[in-house]
Write an enzyme that holds these catalytic residues in place. Structure first.
Site, PDB file in Angstrom:
ATOM      1  N   LYS A   1       4.837   8.607   9.034  1.00  0.00           N
ATOM      2  CA  LYS A   1       4.572   7.922  10.316  1.00  0.00           C
ATOM      3  C   LYS A   1       5.562   8.281  11.436  1.00  0.00           C
ATOM      4  O   LYS A   1       5.482   9.356  12.007  1.00  0.00           O
ATOM      5  CB  LYS A   1       4.489   6.406  10.091  1.00  0.00           C
ATOM      6  CG  LYS A   1       3.322   6.071   9.125  1.00  0.00           C
ATOM      7  CD  LYS A   1       2.813   4.668   9.244  1.00  0.00           C
ATOM      8  CE  LYS A   1       1.832   4.351   8.128  1.00  0.00           C
ATOM      9  NZ  LYS A   1       0.553   3.849   8.546  1.00  0.00           N
TER      10      LYS A   1
ATOM     11  N   ASP B   1       9.376   2.972  -0.545  1.00  0.00           N
ATOM     12  CA  ASP B   1       8.351   3.514   0.340  1.00  0.00           C
ATOM     13  C   ASP B   1       8.698   3.047   1.749  1.00  0.00           C
ATOM     14  O   ASP B   1       8.439   1.902   2.114  1.00  0.00           O
ATOM     15  CB  ASP B   1       6.971   3.011  -0.096  1.00  0.00           C
ATOM     16  CG  ASP B   1       5.862   3.548   0.807  1.00  0.00           C
ATOM     17  OD1 ASP B   1       6.190   4.065   1.907  1.00  0.00           O
ATOM     18  OD2 ASP B   1       4.689   3.438   0.431  1.00  0.00           O
TER      19      ASP B   1
ATOM     20  N   TYR C   1       0.873  -1.184   0.000  1.00  0.00           N
ATOM     21  CA  TYR C   1       0.000   0.000   0.000  1.00  0.00           C
ATOM     22  C   TYR C   1       0.900   1.220   0.000  1.00  0.00           C
ATOM     23  O   TYR C   1       1.888   1.283   0.732  1.00  0.00           O
ATOM     24  CB  TYR C   1      -0.887  -0.012   1.247  1.00  0.00           C
ATOM     25  CG  TYR C   1      -1.750   1.230   1.392  1.00  0.00           C
ATOM     26  CD1 TYR C   1      -2.848   1.441   0.558  1.00  0.00           C
ATOM     27  CD2 TYR C   1      -1.465   2.181   2.362  1.00  0.00           C
ATOM     28  CE1 TYR C   1      -3.649   2.573   0.694  1.00  0.00           C
ATOM     29  CE2 TYR C   1      -2.260   3.321   2.507  1.00  0.00           C
ATOM     30  CZ  TYR C   1      -3.350   3.509   1.669  1.00  0.00           C
ATOM     31  OH  TYR C   1      -4.137   4.630   1.797  1.00  0.00           O
TER      32      TYR C   1
HETATM   33  N1  PMP Z   1       3.009   3.992   2.343  1.00  0.00           N
HETATM   34  C1  PMP Z   1       2.919   3.003   3.225  1.00  0.00           C
HETATM   35  C2  PMP Z   1       3.916   1.883   3.171  1.00  0.00           C
HETATM   36  C3  PMP Z   1       1.928   3.027   4.206  1.00  0.00           C
HETATM   37  O1  PMP Z   1       1.832   2.011   5.072  1.00  0.00           O
HETATM   38  C4  PMP Z   1       1.028   4.124   4.251  1.00  0.00           C
HETATM   39  C5  PMP Z   1      -0.073   4.215   5.301  1.00  0.00           C
HETATM   40  N2  PMP Z   1      -0.412   3.090   5.966  1.00  0.00           N
HETATM   41  C6  PMP Z   1       1.176   5.135   3.306  1.00  0.00           C
HETATM   42  C7  PMP Z   1       2.163   5.040   2.370  1.00  0.00           C
HETATM   43  C8  PMP Z   1       0.273   6.326   3.332  1.00  0.00           C
HETATM   44  O2  PMP Z   1       0.571   7.139   4.406  1.00  0.00           O
HETATM   45  P1  PMP Z   1      -0.518   8.163   5.000  1.00  0.00           P
HETATM   46  O3  PMP Z   1      -1.614   7.330   5.568  1.00  0.00           O
HETATM   47  O4  PMP Z   1       0.241   8.951   6.019  1.00  0.00           O
HETATM   48  O5  PMP Z   1      -0.976   9.002   3.869  1.00  0.00           O
END
Ligand code: PMP
Length: 430
Positions: free
Chosen positions: A269, A241, A146
């Site tokens: 995060k 990511d 994701y």
């Molecule tokens: N990339 C990864 C690997 C994630 O786990 C997430 C959120 N769970 C995101 C991007 C998106 O981040 P945000 O919810 O802060 O927009």
């Protein structure tokens, strides 16, 4: 068993004003039987307390960011101190420079960095930067990873590595989805096939270096090195990511721990210490393409906001202390060993993937190393497990695809209490 009357009452009000009763679909209990989500009143260290005054040992950690526990005094003080001097200026601050220096020192591949406000923004921008730099349009990503909710990453796999993607959400245009190819994680042959098919159209390969979104799944030996090699031979960029992985398993990125270097990285995060944040960065010659130096545009009223900078610095200062990740490893192992013992004792069809202070229980006999295997795990068993825990005082995410996250505030006593609760669930609910 916990009483959730006030949560239920509040959620029925929420349903009338907030779409679906939640501000992010992952907070809904739809996948685990559809009960009203527990409404939180406060967090303290490793615990959450709901509006009915029930206490939970918290392994949700807000889906990862809260690695120093709730209301950590240092982060609290940093936020209060900064807000007494103003919340937002729309002009540079010494704090953002200090924070960028800290990030760069920890993850040297970020030769230049930009702060944004979410993981979604960070990943979305790295893709634009890669497209601007390579003057190519397509990206390759991996099944089950994701990357936030921007159009380009809400795309489902076609039927094979040489097939274009299809929209995974209403509102994502077919034309956008056709710029995305999705291949299985840990499958270098599929990546090679996709690259050989689309060759000079591929701007970048986007990957979670350690997966956090179909549970915790590590790359096979040599997989990330092969991703780099295959992408670079094709003059495509590699984007990591690290929204979940940065500062989760060690001080720095998964890239430092694993010894592999991407061209661009997105973070989020943990680096915000619980405040809204994202960051992206990478090779200087690529980052120089971004405005005001270059033609690729990215901006933000809230970008680098002082509260997030102050909280982020405080968080990294806590994490850089010697022994922090060793303790997360010690408690993570204790939790894993205890869970495995109970799984065996109560004859539960389940196993565990764990790395340092993050783990996932999969209700299956198979070792999960790709999305298809995670998808095939027993959702009903997970649902029983989740509801058993939430009614007895352990908070995890309401999805079989998410991880448990330990914080610096969990103790061996918390783990013991958790294992007693899990035993009660296995004994009575399974
Ligand atoms: N990339 C990864 C690997 C994630 O786990 C997430 C959120 N769970 C995101 C991007 C998106 O981040 P945000 O919810 O802060 O927009």
């Amino acid at each position: 068993m916990y009483n959730h009357d006030k949560s239920k009452e509040l959620q029925s009000k929420a349903d009338d004003v907030i779409l679906g009763g939640v501000n992010s679909p992952s907070r809904s209990y739809k996948a685990v039987g559809g009960g009203a989500p527990v409404v939180i009143n406060r967090g303290e260290g490793a615990y959450l307390y709901d509006v009915d005054d029930n206490r939970y040992i918290d392994y949700l950690a807000a889906y990862g960011p809260v690695i120093t526990g709730h209301s950590h005094p240092r982060i609290h003080e940093a936020i209060v101190e900064q807000s007494s001097r103003g919340i937002l200026y729309g002009a540079p601050t010494a704090l953002e420079i200090q924070f960028a220096e800290k990030i760069k020192a920890a993850v040297p591949s970020l030769e230049r960095v930009r702060f944004v406000n979410s993981g979604t923004e960070a990943v979305m921008t790295t893709i634009r930067v890669a497209r601007g730099y390579t003057k190519r349009n397509k990206i390759i990503k991996f099944e089950g990873c994701y990357h936030g909710h921007s159009d380009l990453v809400l795309v489902a796999a076609g039927s094979g590595p040489s097939q274009l993607g299809t929209p995974d959400s209403a509102g994502v245009p077919k034309g956008v989805a056709e710029d995305v190819i999705t291949v299985p994680f840990n499958d270098i042959d599929s990546l090679k096939e996709a690259i050989s098919h689309f060759g000079d159209e591929i701007a970048a390969v986007l990957v979670e270096p350690i997966v956090g979104n179909f549970g915790i799944v590590e790359p096979h030996e040599g997989f990330l090195e092969a991703v780099n090699e295959v992408a670079h031979e094709n003059n495509s960029l590699v984007i990591y990511d690290e929204v979940i992985t940065a500062f989760r398993f060690s001080y720095g990125g998964a890239q430092n721990m694993l010894g592999v270097t991407p061209d661009l990285t997105a973070m989020g995060k943990i680096i915000g210490g619980g405040t809204p944040i994202g960051a992206y960065g990478g090779r200087l010659d690529i980052m120089e393409g971004v405005a005001p130096l270059g033609p690729t545009y990215q901006a933000g009223t809230m970008a680098g906001n002082p509260l997030s900078m102050a909280a982020g610095i405080a968080c990294l200062e806590i994490l850089e202390k010697p022994g922090v990740y060793q303790e997360l490893e010690r408690l993570g192992k204790m939790l894993e060993d205890g869970l495995l013992k109970l799984i065996k004792q109560y004859n539960i069809k389940a196993n565990i993937n764990r790395l340092v202070g993050a783990l996932t229980i999969y209700f299956t006999d198979e070792k999960v190393d790709n999305y298809k295997l995670a998808e095939a795990t027993d959702g009903e068993a997970f649902s029983k497990f989740f509801n058993g825990l939430i009614n007895r005082g352990v908070m995890i995410a309401p999805s079989k695809y998410e991880a448990w996250f330990l914080t610096t505030e969990h103790t061996a006593e918390d783990i013991e209490e958790t294992l007693n609760i899990v035993e009660d669930v296995f004994k009575n609910d399974f």
